[in-house]
Design an enzyme around this catalytic site. Structure first.
Site, PDB file in Angstrom:
ATOM      1  N   SER A   1       8.578  91.591  39.086  1.00 60.15           N
ATOM      2  CA  SER A   1       9.234  92.033  40.327  1.00 60.15           C
ATOM      3  C   SER A   1       9.580  93.527  40.356  1.00 60.15           C
ATOM      4  O   SER A   1       9.364  94.179  41.386  1.00 60.15           O
ATOM      5  CB  SER A   1      10.501  91.207  40.567  1.00 60.15           C
TER       6      SER A   1
ATOM      7  N   SER B   1      17.344  85.151  39.589  1.00 61.09           N
ATOM      8  CA  SER B   1      16.482  84.117  39.009  1.00 61.09           C
ATOM      9  C   SER B   1      17.274  83.297  38.010  1.00 61.09           C
ATOM     10  O   SER B   1      18.509  83.401  37.949  1.00 61.09           O
ATOM     11  CB  SER B   1      15.218  84.758  38.410  1.00 61.09           C
TER      12      SER B   1
ATOM     13  N   LYS C   1      20.406  81.064  39.911  1.00 58.01           N
ATOM     14  CA  LYS C   1      20.044  80.714  41.295  1.00 58.01           C
ATOM     15  C   LYS C   1      20.936  79.664  41.951  1.00 58.01           C
ATOM     16  O   LYS C   1      21.200  79.736  43.147  1.00 58.01           O
ATOM     17  CB  LYS C   1      18.606  80.177  41.318  1.00 58.01           C
TER      18      LYS C   1
ATOM     19  N   GLY D   1       8.970  68.626  40.035  1.00 56.35           N
ATOM     20  CA  GLY D   1      10.077  69.576  39.919  1.00 56.35           C
ATOM     21  C   GLY D   1      11.186  69.280  40.897  1.00 56.35           C
ATOM     22  O   GLY D   1      10.948  68.762  42.002  1.00 56.35           O
ATOM     23  N   ALA D   2      12.410  69.576  40.454  1.00 54.90           N
ATOM     24  CA  ALA D   2      13.593  69.348  41.296  1.00 54.90           C
ATOM     25  C   ALA D   2      14.631  70.438  41.050  1.00 54.90           C
ATOM     26  O   ALA D   2      15.800  70.269  41.361  1.00 54.90           O
ATOM     27  CB  ALA D   2      14.174  67.974  40.995  1.00 54.90           C
ATOM     28  N   GLY D   3      14.189  71.556  40.486  1.00 56.90           N
ATOM     29  CA  GLY D   3      15.083  72.687  40.256  1.00 56.90           C
ATOM     30  C   GLY D   3      15.106  73.594  41.480  1.00 56.90           C
ATOM     31  O   GLY D   3      14.696  73.196  42.578  1.00 56.90           O
ATOM     32  N   GLY D   4      15.572  74.828  41.285  1.00 55.29           N
ATOM     33  CA  GLY D   4      15.718  75.767  42.398  1.00 55.29           C
ATOM     34  C   GLY D   4      14.407  76.044  43.113  1.00 55.29           C
ATOM     35  O   GLY D   4      14.327  75.926  44.346  1.00 55.29           O
TER      36      GLY D   4
ATOM     37  N   GLY E   1       1.050  81.090  39.868  1.00 57.09           N
ATOM     38  CA  GLY E   1       2.246  81.455  40.628  1.00 57.09           C
ATOM     39  C   GLY E   1       2.303  82.888  41.121  1.00 57.09           C
ATOM     40  O   GLY E   1       3.286  83.276  41.764  1.00 57.09           O
TER      41      GLY E   1
END
Ligand code: NAD
Length: 290
Positions: free
Chosen positions: A24, A69, A73, A133-136, A257
């Site tokens: 980033s 991040s 988050k 996935g079930a995170g942020g 990604g």
């Protein structure tokens, strides 16, 4: 760089831990330079313990904004003044914008993922997808996919502390959108195979495949995939995870990604500066090819 920094240059941060691997800072600083914008973007190694002080510091120093991040988050919202509707729905923030002392939390991961798929020519609107996935990041993608018009989403996750997030996301999306959302245990590999078989896209939205889980995948073999399936791994270091290698062997279209990273960044860039990120230039700089 030295020529462009002055007493007027505004700071945009990135707060996470670990963070030194992040692309980033390069992405945003190259875009500022290309457009002649007077900002600088710096990464700070900040975890949950230092988070409150960091946000206070941002307020005191009138920092324009920050990306957020892991592991911050899903925690940082406590220290902000407002949340965007998507951040509220996701329970996660990856972008903070400081408008004259009012700090608003946004989430651009889901928008970034959907924009990256569109940019790569992958059409999921009105279709079914399967995601692990079930995170942020996963929740942001699931929310945005449902809002954008994906017809059905099958979510798989291990029965860890994140599993309940998947159930809550499904409940919200099933009641508030037209999307049908199902939740399954990732240990049920037979079900996973079945759901992938009726999907046009499979997404890994966990840290599986990235250090310390580099070289690993929960997909047992290539019989889970078929050539007309697209497989997206939101991990981008390494550029080709074990999952993508397996998917390639099965003849699938594969995406890592980097596209999502670029477009979530572009959406944050727009929030910070009001300007569009120069996408094609950034693809060259970051060596992103589909
Ligand atoms: P998070 O901590 O909020 O969520 C972690 C997720 O990983 C949960 O679903 C958890 O159940 C799952 N998980 C953890 N260990 C696992 C294991 N051994 N097997 C299966 N599942 C496991 O993290 P996050 O912010 O959602 O990020 C997840 C990943 O996505 C990270 O690798 C991150 O780098 C990547 N990411 C990429 C982008 C991008 O733009 N490409 C954006 C955000 C996050």
């Amino acid at each position: 760089m030295a020529e462009r920094i002055s007493g007027h240059t505004e700071l945009i941060g990135l707060i996470a831990n670990p963070i030194r691997h992040s692309t980033s800072p390069k992405m945003h600083n190259e875009a500022f330079a290309k457009l002649g914008l007077d900002y600088v973007y710096l990464a700070f190694e900040v975890g949950n313990e230092e988070l409150e002080d960091t946000i206070k510091g941002f307020r005191a120093m009138k920092v324009r904004g920050s990306n957020v991040s892991m592991p911050n988050k899903t925690v940082v919202h406590k220290y902000l003044d407002k949340l965007s509707p998507a951040a509220e729905l996701c329970g996660a923030v990856n972008t903070i914008v400081n408008d004259n002392g009012i700090l608003t939390g946004h989430i651009t991961d889901g928008i970034g993922c959907m924009m990256a798929l569109k940019d790569a020519g992958v059409d999921v609107i009105g279709k079914k997808i399967t995601i692990v996935g079930a995170g942020g990041a996963a929740t942001a993608i699931e929310v945005q996919a449902a809002l954008d018009g994906v017809a059905e989403i099958s979510i798989f996750n291990t029965k860890d502390k994140f599993f309940v997030n998947a159930e809550k996301t499904a409940e919200k999306l099933n009641s508030k959108t037209n999307c049908k959302v199902n939740v399954f245990d990732l240990a049920d590999l037979e079900k996973l195979k079945e759901e992938i078989a009726s999907s046009v896209l499979f997404i890994n939205a966990t840290g599986m495949g990235m250090k310390p889980l580099e070289g690993k995948t929960y997909i047992p073999d290539k019989s889970f995939f078929r050539p007309d399936l697209t497989v997206l791994d939101i991990v981008y270091i390494p550029a080709e995870t074990a999952l993508l290698k397996l998917a390639k062997k099965a003849g699938c279209r594969t995406l890592n990604g980097l596209g999502m990273m670029l477009f979530q960044g572009a959406a944050a860039f727009k929030l910070f500066t009001g300007k569009d990120m120069p996408i094609e230039y950034m693809k060259e700089v970051l060596n992103i090819k589909y």
